[in-house]
Enzyme design. Structure first.
Site, PDB file in Angstrom:
ATOM      1  N   TYR A  59     -22.654  -8.865  37.556  1.00 55.49           N
ATOM      2  CA  TYR A  59     -23.567  -9.391  36.539  1.00 55.49           C
ATOM      3  C   TYR A  59     -23.187 -10.846  36.303  1.00 55.49           C
ATOM      4  O   TYR A  59     -22.156 -11.155  35.721  1.00 55.49           O
ATOM      5  CB  TYR A  59     -23.481  -8.607  35.239  1.00 55.49           C
ATOM      6  CG  TYR A  59     -23.825  -7.136  35.368  1.00 55.49           C
ATOM      7  CD1 TYR A  59     -24.694  -6.684  36.352  1.00 55.49           C
ATOM      8  CD2 TYR A  59     -23.281  -6.196  34.504  1.00 55.49           C
ATOM      9  CE1 TYR A  59     -25.017  -5.342  36.475  1.00 55.49           C
ATOM     10  CE2 TYR A  59     -23.598  -4.848  34.616  1.00 55.49           C
ATOM     11  CZ  TYR A  59     -24.454  -4.427  35.604  1.00 55.49           C
ATOM     12  OH  TYR A  59     -24.761  -3.095  35.722  1.00 55.49           O
ATOM     13  N   LEU A 203     -33.262   3.054  28.089  1.00 54.90           N
ATOM     14  CA  LEU A 203     -34.492   2.579  27.426  1.00 54.90           C
ATOM     15  C   LEU A 203     -35.511   2.111  28.463  1.00 54.90           C
ATOM     16  O   LEU A 203     -36.486   1.447  28.127  1.00 54.90           O
ATOM     17  CB  LEU A 203     -34.159   1.440  26.449  1.00 54.90           C
ATOM     18  CG  LEU A 203     -33.130   1.803  25.374  1.00 54.90           C
ATOM     19  CD1 LEU A 203     -32.766   0.587  24.527  1.00 54.90           C
ATOM     20  CD2 LEU A 203     -33.662   2.928  24.487  1.00 54.90           C
ATOM     21  N   GLY A 204     -35.275   2.428  29.722  1.00 54.90           N
ATOM     22  CA  GLY A 204     -36.207   2.056  30.779  1.00 54.90           C
ATOM     23  C   GLY A 204     -35.813   0.808  31.543  1.00 54.90           C
ATOM     24  O   GLY A 204     -36.442   0.468  32.535  1.00 54.90           O
TER      25      GLY A 204
HETATM   26  N1  LIG Z   1     -25.169   1.790  37.757  1.00 57.09           N
HETATM   27  C1  LIG Z   1     -26.229   1.050  37.944  1.00 57.09           C
HETATM   28  O1  LIG Z   1     -26.757   0.934  39.037  1.00 57.09           O
HETATM   29  C2  LIG Z   1     -26.837   0.317  36.782  1.00 57.09           C
HETATM   30  C3  LIG Z   1     -28.084  -0.297  36.949  1.00 57.09           C
HETATM   31  C4  LIG Z   1     -28.627  -0.954  35.874  1.00 57.09           C
HETATM   32  C5  LIG Z   1     -27.966  -0.983  34.653  1.00 57.09           C
HETATM   33  N2  LIG Z   1     -26.736  -0.386  34.528  1.00 57.09           N
HETATM   34  C6  LIG Z   1     -26.031  -0.389  33.233  1.00 57.09           C
HETATM   35  O2  LIG Z   1     -26.888   0.173  32.271  1.00 57.09           O
HETATM   36  C7  LIG Z   1     -26.937  -0.662  31.122  1.00 57.09           C
HETATM   37  C8  LIG Z   1     -28.280  -0.519  30.469  1.00 57.09           C
HETATM   38  O3  LIG Z   1     -29.276  -1.112  31.267  1.00 57.09           O
HETATM   39  P1  LIG Z   1     -30.294  -2.194  30.701  1.00 57.09           P
HETATM   40  O4  LIG Z   1     -29.676  -2.946  29.594  1.00 57.09           O
HETATM   41  O5  LIG Z   1     -30.825  -2.965  31.826  1.00 57.09           O
HETATM   42  O6  LIG Z   1     -31.485  -1.268  30.243  1.00 57.09           O
HETATM   43  P2  LIG Z   1     -31.838  -0.461  28.910  1.00 57.09           P
HETATM   44  O7  LIG Z   1     -30.654  -0.235  28.063  1.00 57.09           O
HETATM   45  O8  LIG Z   1     -32.632   0.704  29.341  1.00 57.09           O
HETATM   46  O9  LIG Z   1     -32.863  -1.466  28.212  1.00 57.09           O
HETATM   47  C9  LIG Z   1     -32.488  -2.744  27.847  1.00 57.09           C
HETATM   48  C10 LIG Z   1     -33.753  -3.452  27.407  1.00 57.09           C
HETATM   49  O10 LIG Z   1     -34.214  -2.865  26.207  1.00 57.09           O
HETATM   50  C11 LIG Z   1     -34.264  -3.852  25.169  1.00 57.09           C
HETATM   51  N3  LIG Z   1     -33.736  -3.203  23.958  1.00 57.09           N
HETATM   52  C12 LIG Z   1     -32.485  -2.730  23.768  1.00 57.09           C
HETATM   53  N4  LIG Z   1     -32.367  -2.198  22.533  1.00 57.09           N
HETATM   54  C13 LIG Z   1     -33.570  -2.345  21.947  1.00 57.09           C
HETATM   55  C14 LIG Z   1     -34.086  -2.000  20.669  1.00 57.09           C
HETATM   56  N5  LIG Z   1     -33.324  -1.381  19.771  1.00 57.09           N
HETATM   57  N6  LIG Z   1     -35.375  -2.310  20.383  1.00 57.09           N
HETATM   58  C15 LIG Z   1     -36.162  -2.932  21.287  1.00 57.09           C
HETATM   59  N7  LIG Z   1     -35.737  -3.276  22.528  1.00 57.09           N
HETATM   60  C16 LIG Z   1     -34.444  -2.980  22.847  1.00 57.09           C
HETATM   61  C17 LIG Z   1     -33.412  -4.980  25.630  1.00 57.09           C
HETATM   62  O11 LIG Z   1     -33.926  -6.210  25.160  1.00 57.09           O
HETATM   63  P3  LIG Z   1     -33.122  -7.085  24.071  1.00 57.09           P
HETATM   64  O12 LIG Z   1     -32.037  -7.795  24.811  1.00 57.09           O
HETATM   65  O13 LIG Z   1     -34.176  -7.989  23.533  1.00 57.09           O
HETATM   66  O14 LIG Z   1     -32.606  -6.135  23.039  1.00 57.09           O
HETATM   67  C18 LIG Z   1     -33.528  -4.905  27.138  1.00 57.09           C
HETATM   68  O15 LIG Z   1     -34.679  -5.610  27.580  1.00 57.09           O
HETATM   69  C19 LIG Z   1     -26.648  -2.063  31.672  1.00 57.09           C
HETATM   70  O16 LIG Z   1     -26.172  -2.914  30.698  1.00 57.09           O
HETATM   71  C20 LIG Z   1     -25.646  -1.768  32.755  1.00 57.09           C
HETATM   72  O17 LIG Z   1     -24.362  -1.782  32.189  1.00 57.09           O
HETATM   73  C21 LIG Z   1     -26.186   0.273  35.575  1.00 57.09           C
END
Ligand SMILES: NC(=O)c1ccc[n+]([C@@H]2O[C@H](COP(=O)([O-])OP(=O)(O)OC[C@H]3O[C@@H](n4cnc5c(N)ncnc54)[C@H](OP(=O)(O)O)[C@@H]3O)[C@@H](O)[C@H]2O)c1
Length: 278
Positions: A59, A203-204
């Site tokens: 990252y 959260l998608g």
């Molecule tokens: N193992 C793998 O292959 C892999 C792949 C992808 C991700 N990951 C891990 O999974 C974690 C989560 O993934 P992610 O952050 O991409 O996706 P996520 O948690 O599904 O969604 C994050 C998105 O949701 C928004 N969000 C978060 N909380 C919110 C709330 N309370 N209300 C409205 N919007 C909200 C965020 O925007 P804002 O910033 O505006 O809040 C961001 O755009 C990553 O940080 C990473 O550590 C692992």
């Protein structure tokens, strides 16, 4: 109350953790727009009791780990930082599978996080196929004391079995949320064996969850759709942990507060129980 799951004596993780990918720039590439807010998000997560911090040196690359170090080092005793290896970033930000040079990837994480041992490392695989060679390399580094615990990510049940034949696997980190439920059988099998299932993109992710039913259920509970989606995951199985990502302190607080939300049976039924909502 953000309950914890004990996956090993020295690996006790809050079921709502924090995924740090959003702390780098857009598409998890380059520096963040607001580094000070990124530092505040991390410190707030720890203040609110989160012990599960998910990251990777790819990252940024290195950006997220360096912000974690700036914000939190020396790390509180209860905090566990989970990282992953197996990819590298191209000059244009592309995500390139890279199950090579794993020792260098582990050392980059150690250096950028400022630690002698990594609490836990996921091998992030790119697709089906044998993971024996790269996972065996990580197992050797675990035996040397560079890593305490191992996990696998983006894997099939067959790949989990292959890894477990090589070394203990404490958790599996796969894409799973209200809209993507391919891993239902795997989750139940892992629960029976005492292995954690970490939902990434709870959260998608890059495709935020959108569902009229989700909005209606959330409104009926006085919660946000995001909180409802997280609570649904926590209720889906006791071995599920979530690592929602956010770049905002306000969203972080909302997400952690989802630990106090209980979905009544009719809400779970409306969200589709074990099948995707229509
Ligand atoms: N193992 C793998 O292959 C892999 C792949 C992808 C991700 N990951 C891990 O999974 C974690 C989560 O993934 P992610 O952050 O991409 O996706 P996520 O948690 O599904 O969604 C994050 C998105 O949701 C928004 N969000 C978060 N909380 C919110 C709330 N309370 N209300 C409205 N919007 C909200 C965020 O925007 P804002 O910033 O505006 O809040 C961001 O755009 C990553 O940080 C990473 O550590 C692992």
């Amino acid at each position: 109350m953000n309950d914890s799951l004990e996956l090993a004596k020295d690996l006790v993780l809050t079921r709502i953790g924090y995924g740090a990918m959003q702390l780098a720039g857009p598409n998890a590439f380059g520096p963040p727009r607001d580094r000070a807010e990124a530092v505040r998000v991390l410190r707030t997560a720890v203040e609110l009791g989160v012990t599960h911090l998910d990251t990777s040196d790819f990252y940024g690359p290195a950006v997220t780990n360096e912000i974690i170090r700036e914000a939190l080092h020396p790390y509180p005793g209860s905090l566990r930082i989970v990282t992953k290896v197996g990819f590298r970033r191209g000059p244009d930000g592309s995500w390139d599978p890279w199950p090579h040079d794993l020792r260098a990837q582990v050392h980059a994480n150690l250096e950028h996080l400022g630690v002698d041992t990594l609490d836990a490392v996921n091998l992030r695989v790119a697709g089906p196929g044998s993971l024996a060679e790269p996972f065996g390399e990580l197992a050797a580094m675990r035996d040397e004391g560079l890593i305490r615990h191992l996990g696998v990510s983006n894997v099939t049940a067959g790949q989990v079995a292959e890894a477990r034949a090589i070394a203990p696997v404490v958790f599996v980190q796969n894409l799973y949320n209200l809209a993507v439920r391919h891993d239902d059988a795997l989750i139940d099998a892992l629960a029976a064996d005492g292995i954690g299932f970490v939902s990434f993109f709870p959260l998608g992710g890059f495709s935020p969850l959108q569902s009229a039913v989700l909005d209606e259920v959330a409104a009926s509970l006085g919660a946000t759709p995001q909180q409802t989606a997280l609570a649904w995951l926590l209720q889906r199985s006791p071995n599920i942990l979530v690592i929602p990502g956010t770049s905002s302190v306000a969203h972080l607080r909302e997400n952690i507060a989802a630990a106090g939300l209980t979905l009544p049976a009719d809400a779970v039924a409306r969200l589709g129980g074990q099948t995707p909502p229509q």
